[in-house]
Design a protein around this motif. Structure first.
Motif, short mmCIF file in Angstrom:
data_model
loop_
_atom_site.label_atom_id
_atom_site.label_comp_id
_atom_site.label_asym_id
_atom_site.label_seq_id
_atom_site.Cartn_x
_atom_site.Cartn_y
_atom_site.Cartn_z
N UNK A 25 0.81 -1.21 0.00
CA UNK A 25 0.00 0.00 0.00
C UNK A 25 0.85 1.27 0.00
N UNK A 26 2.08 1.17 0.48
CA UNK A 26 2.96 2.35 0.43
C UNK A 26 3.47 2.58 -0.99
N UNK A 27 3.89 3.84 -1.25
CA UNK A 27 4.35 4.16 -2.60
C UNK A 27 5.85 4.36 -2.64
N UNK A 28 6.44 4.01 -3.77
CA UNK A 28 7.84 4.37 -4.01
C UNK A 28 7.87 5.78 -4.60
N UNK A 29 9.01 6.48 -4.46
CA UNK A 29 9.13 7.80 -5.09
C UNK A 29 8.95 7.67 -6.60
N UNK A 30 8.56 8.75 -7.24
CA UNK A 30 8.46 8.70 -8.70
C UNK A 30 9.85 8.44 -9.28
N UNK A 31 9.87 7.91 -10.49
CA UNK A 31 11.16 7.58 -11.11
C UNK A 31 12.04 8.82 -11.24
N UNK A 32 11.42 9.93 -11.62
CA UNK A 32 12.17 11.16 -11.81
C UNK A 32 12.80 11.62 -10.48
N UNK A 33 11.98 11.64 -9.43
CA UNK A 33 12.46 12.08 -8.12
C UNK A 33 13.59 11.21 -7.61
N UNK A 34 13.41 9.88 -7.76
CA UNK A 34 14.42 8.97 -7.22
C UNK A 34 15.74 9.11 -7.98
N UNK A 35 15.65 9.31 -9.31
CA UNK A 35 16.86 9.52 -10.11
C UNK A 35 17.61 10.76 -9.60
N UNK A 36 16.86 11.81 -9.30
CA UNK A 36 17.48 13.02 -8.75
C UNK A 36 18.12 12.74 -7.40
N UNK A 37 17.34 12.12 -6.52
CA UNK A 37 17.77 11.86 -5.14
C UNK A 37 19.07 11.06 -5.11
N UNK A 38 19.17 10.06 -5.98
CA UNK A 38 20.35 9.18 -5.96
C UNK A 38 21.43 9.62 -6.94
N UNK A 39 21.14 10.68 -7.67
CA UNK A 39 22.06 11.16 -8.72
C UNK A 39 22.44 10.05 -9.70
N UNK A 40 21.43 9.34 -10.17
CA UNK A 40 21.70 8.33 -11.21
C UNK A 40 20.86 8.66 -12.43
N UNK A 60 14.29 3.24 -14.12
CA UNK A 60 13.29 2.57 -14.95
C UNK A 60 13.52 1.07 -14.93
N UNK A 61 14.80 0.70 -15.05
CA UNK A 61 15.14 -0.72 -15.08
C UNK A 61 14.79 -1.40 -13.75
N UNK A 62 15.15 -0.74 -12.65
CA UNK A 62 14.88 -1.32 -11.33
C UNK A 62 13.37 -1.47 -11.10
N UNK A 63 12.60 -0.44 -11.43
CA UNK A 63 11.15 -0.50 -11.22
C UNK A 63 10.50 -1.56 -12.13
N UNK A 64 11.01 -1.67 -13.36
CA UNK A 64 10.44 -2.68 -14.27
C UNK A 64 10.63 -4.08 -13.70
N UNK A 65 11.80 -4.30 -13.15
CA UNK A 65 12.08 -5.61 -12.54
C UNK A 65 11.12 -5.86 -11.37
N UNK A 66 10.90 -4.83 -10.54
CA UNK A 66 9.98 -4.99 -9.41
C UNK A 66 8.55 -5.25 -9.89
N UNK A 67 8.18 -4.59 -11.00
CA UNK A 67 6.85 -4.81 -11.56
C UNK A 67 6.72 -6.24 -12.07
N UNK A 68 7.77 -6.70 -12.78
CA UNK A 68 7.68 -8.04 -13.36
C UNK A 68 7.69 -9.10 -12.27
N UNK A 69 8.25 -8.79 -11.12
CA UNK A 69 8.22 -9.73 -10.00
C UNK A 69 6.90 -9.65 -9.24
N UNK A 70 6.06 -8.67 -9.62
CA UNK A 70 4.79 -8.53 -8.93
C UNK A 70 4.91 -7.85 -7.58
N UNK A 71 6.05 -7.21 -7.32
CA UNK A 71 6.25 -6.57 -6.01
C UNK A 71 5.62 -5.18 -5.99
N UNK A 72 5.74 -4.44 -7.09
CA UNK A 72 5.07 -3.15 -7.16
C UNK A 72 4.16 -3.11 -8.38
#
Lengths: 486, 486
Positions: free
Chosen positions: A43-58, A64-76
């Motif tokens: 039920x909790x949310x992860x930061x938006x992709x844009x925000x997280x990229x800024x936060x981690x300076x990546x 996108x790749x990390x979130x896609x993997x989490x989606x394909x695993x059914x985690x998010x």
């Protein structure tokens, strides 16, 4: 659970550019750890992709790749306008934890590179927009509807109930088979027969109840079994045996490791080469196996599908030592969907296999077993085979004509005397991966030869059994163009 | 081979009475070694039992035991008037080599002592001279013949062919189930459903694709799953969870090992106790599993078989986290011989299970899948259930009357609100092995409670679903006498 905060999670993490772990994996590892520890909940949310990229300076693509993997695993789940929400924390973690192990198991086999190709083939075989040039099935239009209707009509009068069935399978079916198999020269008692849910299950049962991890499975090179994971997934090793026009030549290999090894052969109209083992060769293979004390699995799936004349008698008929385990199936000759196959062998062996079968699925469908009994006893099975062979022969001749017209310059092939397949050898060394991909773009699906082989090759398996003839012709002409261009 | 000498083998061996190996094993070891080395071959004879006993100066019974073992392994055959002949040297050796390993695998489970009882039960369930007091199947006379005939009549018009089917199973059946399951409050998409060849196969797939060797499977104590080898054979451990009248109480156990563990429950009309989990308990079990991050397998095989009022909604309907894998089956409600069950769960999980299923048997019988689709879509399934429930209720009441008359002094029991079973608790501590054996001599078969339990107990499972009522009554009266005598 529902009382806890449902906001966006706290991302207290920074990537480490000094270690060798890819940034995506570092981020994935952190997220999984937080979820598995229960710090972050459903039920909790992860930061938006844009925000997280800024936060981690990546780079954004890393996220996108990390979130896609989490989606394909059914985690998010990525929900439109609502960001990425954690939707699962248990199954997904077990699966993601298991994935590498299962893969490792499969990848420890020989066949790594081909796996994706086979997955693609398995998936696209259920896509109706694709022309299937290689599918090893009877065309739906060849299916004997009217006879099946007669068979189904008869079942209610005999199948008084559909209760559980004894370990070896329906006695009526084993009796009917025992009688029927005599026409192939096989003298097998009902107690020497085990009904299985198709030959694939027979191989699965053999691998878990007779072989051991490390056992070697010898088979023709190339062979259908190389496209399966079944032996490798259970820890066995595959070794190839070269063939000539008369079949496999086991004496060519140097075998000192016969203990716990097994020989697998498709002597009649071999898959994928369609080579039909000569009578003399059958005796030689049997003698070699007996003298090497190596049990022989004789997979006779295509025996009934002779087009010019019947194949030689089964190897099992030549064997007085109980060395041969004989596999038959209705999948190629009648209907794969029945899921009915049989194993004939020494009582001790079929009983062992039957016990293990009971432990995994309580036996094959009784409805299918009663249907198969009725097919055989009524004589409709033989009647159907006569008609089917004729139609299959026409299909073979049609495809051979197409090959003659369009493939003479680019390939050689055998003329199959039975079965479903033509084994095409390209004259020029060709990148089959590229041909496969380009063909797919044109909505053409074929099985490259390398999925059947332990080595690379420039072959491909065609089948004249499945696609509609006009489509098949169009597809083959297009495929020839693709091959010529590569 | 056939050129070699066919006489009696040379027995150059003497037993060693100074080592701890039993004489029978010494003799067996020598014989097997000679055959496996190829010194002795198929067709040769062993010395007669009398001669060999003299030669080795051992008791004749020692030789009888060794030869019996060789016969049961299929290595020799005792032919009347012709002595004992070596008939096999390959399979038999592999089997005899494998036997200890397979047994070791099974025996590493918890349940050693019960194995022979279960084997006996499995075997005798196909013996028509036996009265089956516990069999968990619908009586053949309750099977809806006429409806099945209607279903089979309809299949030819829809099943255009019986080709291979996609990994999750027939789409038409998954659609029909998706719709049908709504009456139980389940909101499951066809893509969240996997068709399996019965629930046992679902458990097999879960154990090989989600669990690991060493994983713990928690289940009610007692539980049906304890009578299976499926988890133990794959290296998992079983742990029991105590029950009260409302169902299992997971909070009573001390669980710190939730990683890679799984919870298995039969909430509706539990097998073997018939306890029906209350709605409140369902929520508590789910909450406990979620807070322990433990996936929950909800086996709902008996849901449709309520006799007084329907059970509470499935646990899965209370779960928004994807924590529950829900198992359903036609085996108890319609026909075990169809071999049709289903798994509802998160897409990622059912897809994984479906992939593994494809690797082992290419899917369930399409004939059975089409039949089940027709059963559901035509409404005949619901119609049959209404009739079946009424008949089952009459059977329950009949057996409860018999128990009232003949068992009041020797046992307590629950009054089942659904399902097939009555769980009888004997008032006096009783040697159930003895009762089981004596009952068998009287041609009565029942399932002792200990096969469902990790501990010993003086319970037994009765079933009112299978035997004919007059036989059942006679059998129960006789069984009461046997129990009183012990």
């Amino acid at each position: 659970m529902s009382e806890k905060s449902r906001g966006t999670v706290d991302f207290e993490f920074s990537v480490d550019r000094n270690i060798k772990v890819p940034l995506t994996d570092q981020i994935l590892g952190y997220i999984k750890m937080k979820i598995i520890k229960g710090d972050w909940i459903t039920g909790q949310k992860l930061p938006s992709q844009r925000k997280l990229a800024e936060l981690l300076s990546v780079n954004r693509s890393t996220i996108v790749e990390a979130y896609s993997e989490l989606i394909s695993l059914g985690i998010i789940e990525g929900k439109y306008g609502r960001g990425s929400e954690i939707v699962n924390n248990t199954w997904s973690m077990m699966l993601s934890g298991n994935t590498p192990e299962w893969n490792r198991y499969i990848e420890s086999g020989i066949h790594k590179a081909n796996q994706p190709t086979i997955q693609t083939i398995n998936m696209l075989e259920f896509d109706n927009t694709i022309t299937r040039l290689s599918t090893g099935e009877m065309a739906p239009e060849l299916f004997p509807h009217e006879m099946m209707k007669k068979v189904l009509d008869k079942i209610p009068s005999r199948a008084f109930s559909l209760n559980y069935i004894e370990p070896l399978g329906l006695l009526e079916l084993r009796k009917a088979l025992s009688k029927y198999l005599k026409i192939h020269g096989l003298d097998v008692k009902p107690s020497e027969l085990l009904i299985v849910s198709g030959s694939l299950q027979a191989l699965q049962l053999i691998s878990i109840s007779i072989l051991k991890p490390g056992s070697i499975v010898y088979a023709e090179e190339p062979s259908y079994v190389n496209s399966l994971r079944i032996f490798q997934s259970n820890g066995m090793k595959m070794k190839g045996i070269p063939m000539d026009r008369s079949g496999m030549m086991p004496w060519i290999i140097d075998s000192n490791d016969s203990e716990n090894s097994i020989m697998y052969t498709i002597p009649s109209f071999h898959n994928p080469t369609s080579i039909n083992m000569s009578e003399e060769r059958r005796r030689e293979v049997l003698d070699w196996c007996i003298s090497h004390r190596m049990p022989l699995i004789e997979d006779d799936a295509y025996r009934e599908l002779w087009l010019d004349e019947p194949p030689s008698k089964p190897i099992k008929t030549m064997d007085s030592t109980g060395n041969v385990l004989y596999l038959g199936t209705a999948s190629k000759s009648l209907a794969p969907g029945l899921r009915i196959g049989w194993v004939a062998g020494p009582e001790a062996v079929v009983e062992r296999l039957g016990d293990i079968k009971m432990q995994t699925d309580y036996g094959a469908s009784s409805l299918s077993q009663w249907a198969m009994t009725e097919w055989i006893e009524s004589g409709l099975y033989e009647e159907h085979l006569k008609i089917f062979r004729k139609k299959l022969k026409n299909r073979r001749d049609f495809v051979l004509d197409v090959l003659e017209d369009y493939y003479s310059d680019i390939a050689d092939w055998n003329i199959p005397q039975g079965g479903y397949y033509i084994w095409l050898r390209l004259k020029r060394k060709t990148n089959m991966d590229k041909v496969f991909e380009t063909a797919l773009e044109e909505k053409l699906l074929f099985n490259p030869g390398f999925i059947y082989s332990l080595k690379n090759n420039s072959n491909l398996r065609l089948s004249y059994s499945y696609a509609q003839l006009d489509e098949l012709k169009k597809g083959l002409i297009k495929l020839a163009e693709i091959i010529e261009e590569k």
